[in-house]
Write an enzyme that holds these catalytic residues in place. Sequence first.
Site, PDB file in Angstrom:
ATOM      1  N   ASP A  35       0.855  -1.188   0.000  1.00  0.00           N
ATOM      2  CA  ASP A  35       0.000   0.000   0.000  1.00  0.00           C
ATOM      3  C   ASP A  35       0.893   1.240   0.000  1.00  0.00           C
ATOM      4  O   ASP A  35       1.906   1.302   0.693  1.00  0.00           O
ATOM      5  CB  ASP A  35      -0.913   0.009   1.237  1.00  0.00           C
ATOM      6  CG  ASP A  35      -2.054   0.999   1.093  1.00  0.00           C
ATOM      7  OD1 ASP A  35      -3.210   0.553   0.945  1.00  0.00           O
ATOM      8  OD2 ASP A  35      -1.795   2.226   1.124  1.00  0.00           O
ATOM      9  N   ASN A  97     -13.002  -3.214   1.953  1.00  0.00           N
ATOM     10  CA  ASN A  97     -14.034  -2.190   2.006  1.00  0.00           C
ATOM     11  C   ASN A  97     -14.839  -2.252   0.712  1.00  0.00           C
ATOM     12  O   ASN A  97     -14.276  -2.451  -0.363  1.00  0.00           O
ATOM     13  CB  ASN A  97     -13.394  -0.806   2.153  1.00  0.00           C
ATOM     14  CG  ASN A  97     -12.556  -0.708   3.409  1.00  0.00           C
ATOM     15  OD1 ASN A  97     -12.999  -1.106   4.483  1.00  0.00           O
ATOM     16  ND2 ASN A  97     -11.336  -0.199   3.292  1.00  0.00           N
ATOM     17  N   GLU A 105     -12.322   3.386  -1.507  1.00  0.00           N
ATOM     18  CA  GLU A 105     -11.791   4.492  -2.321  1.00  0.00           C
ATOM     19  C   GLU A 105     -11.485   4.047  -3.742  1.00  0.00           C
ATOM     20  O   GLU A 105     -11.679   4.810  -4.688  1.00  0.00           O
ATOM     21  CB  GLU A 105     -10.519   5.049  -1.675  1.00  0.00           C
ATOM     22  CG  GLU A 105     -10.781   5.757  -0.355  1.00  0.00           C
ATOM     23  CD  GLU A 105      -9.492   6.138   0.362  1.00  0.00           C
ATOM     24  OE1 GLU A 105      -8.417   6.115  -0.271  1.00  0.00           O
ATOM     25  OE2 GLU A 105      -9.574   6.434   1.553  1.00  0.00           O
ATOM     26  N   HIS A 110      -9.975  -5.289  -3.583  1.00  0.00           N
ATOM     27  CA  HIS A 110      -8.657  -5.479  -2.969  1.00  0.00           C
ATOM     28  C   HIS A 110      -8.849  -5.887  -1.525  1.00  0.00           C
ATOM     29  O   HIS A 110      -9.748  -5.422  -0.832  1.00  0.00           O
ATOM     30  CB  HIS A 110      -7.796  -4.215  -3.059  1.00  0.00           C
ATOM     31  CG  HIS A 110      -8.468  -2.962  -2.601  1.00  0.00           C
ATOM     32  ND1 HIS A 110      -9.408  -2.305  -3.367  1.00  0.00           N
ATOM     33  CD2 HIS A 110      -8.343  -2.230  -1.461  1.00  0.00           C
ATOM     34  CE1 HIS A 110      -9.826  -1.236  -2.712  1.00  0.00           C
ATOM     35  NE2 HIS A 110      -9.210  -1.167  -1.550  1.00  0.00           N
TER      36      HIS A 110
END
Length: 128
Positions: A35, A97, A105, A110
């Site tokens: 990340d 998420n 986002e 992922h």
Amino acid sequence: MPFAYDAQNIFARILRGEIPNKTVLETAHTLAFHDIQPQAPVHVLVIPKGSYASYDHFAAEASDAEIVDFNRTVAEVCRMTGVHLGEGGQGFRAITNAGEHGVQEVPHYHLHILGGRPLGRMLARSES
Ligand code: AMP
């Protein structure tokens, strides 16, 4: 309603080689990379190479080969980064998420693999 996928999202661009990434592991169907804004000493993103917007999209429509490859890659990333429980690692959290309520986002599925320090509770109690 069918799942929609935006081919211009940043992870799609990484998969096309348009944006660099710090690869941890690449397989036939899956890419794992660090990340860009790590929230723990270990913070790796695991993504399918296929065009899936979210976990439920992937789980509903990916092939068996993609699903197996993705999960085996997760296991190998945990081993490579030393967070796996098999040989003395101290554990990790896997988070995905999805959508607006999940505060996603980047609209390409992922899985965040986080570890390397105690991570606290999964959700702040005040957010329930
Ligand atoms: P999410 O909120 O679950 O969609 O998380 C998106 C994640 O992607 C965030 O943790 C970002 O730091 C990460 N991210 C965004 N752009 C990049 C990039 N170019 N390379 C690596 N990670 C990225």
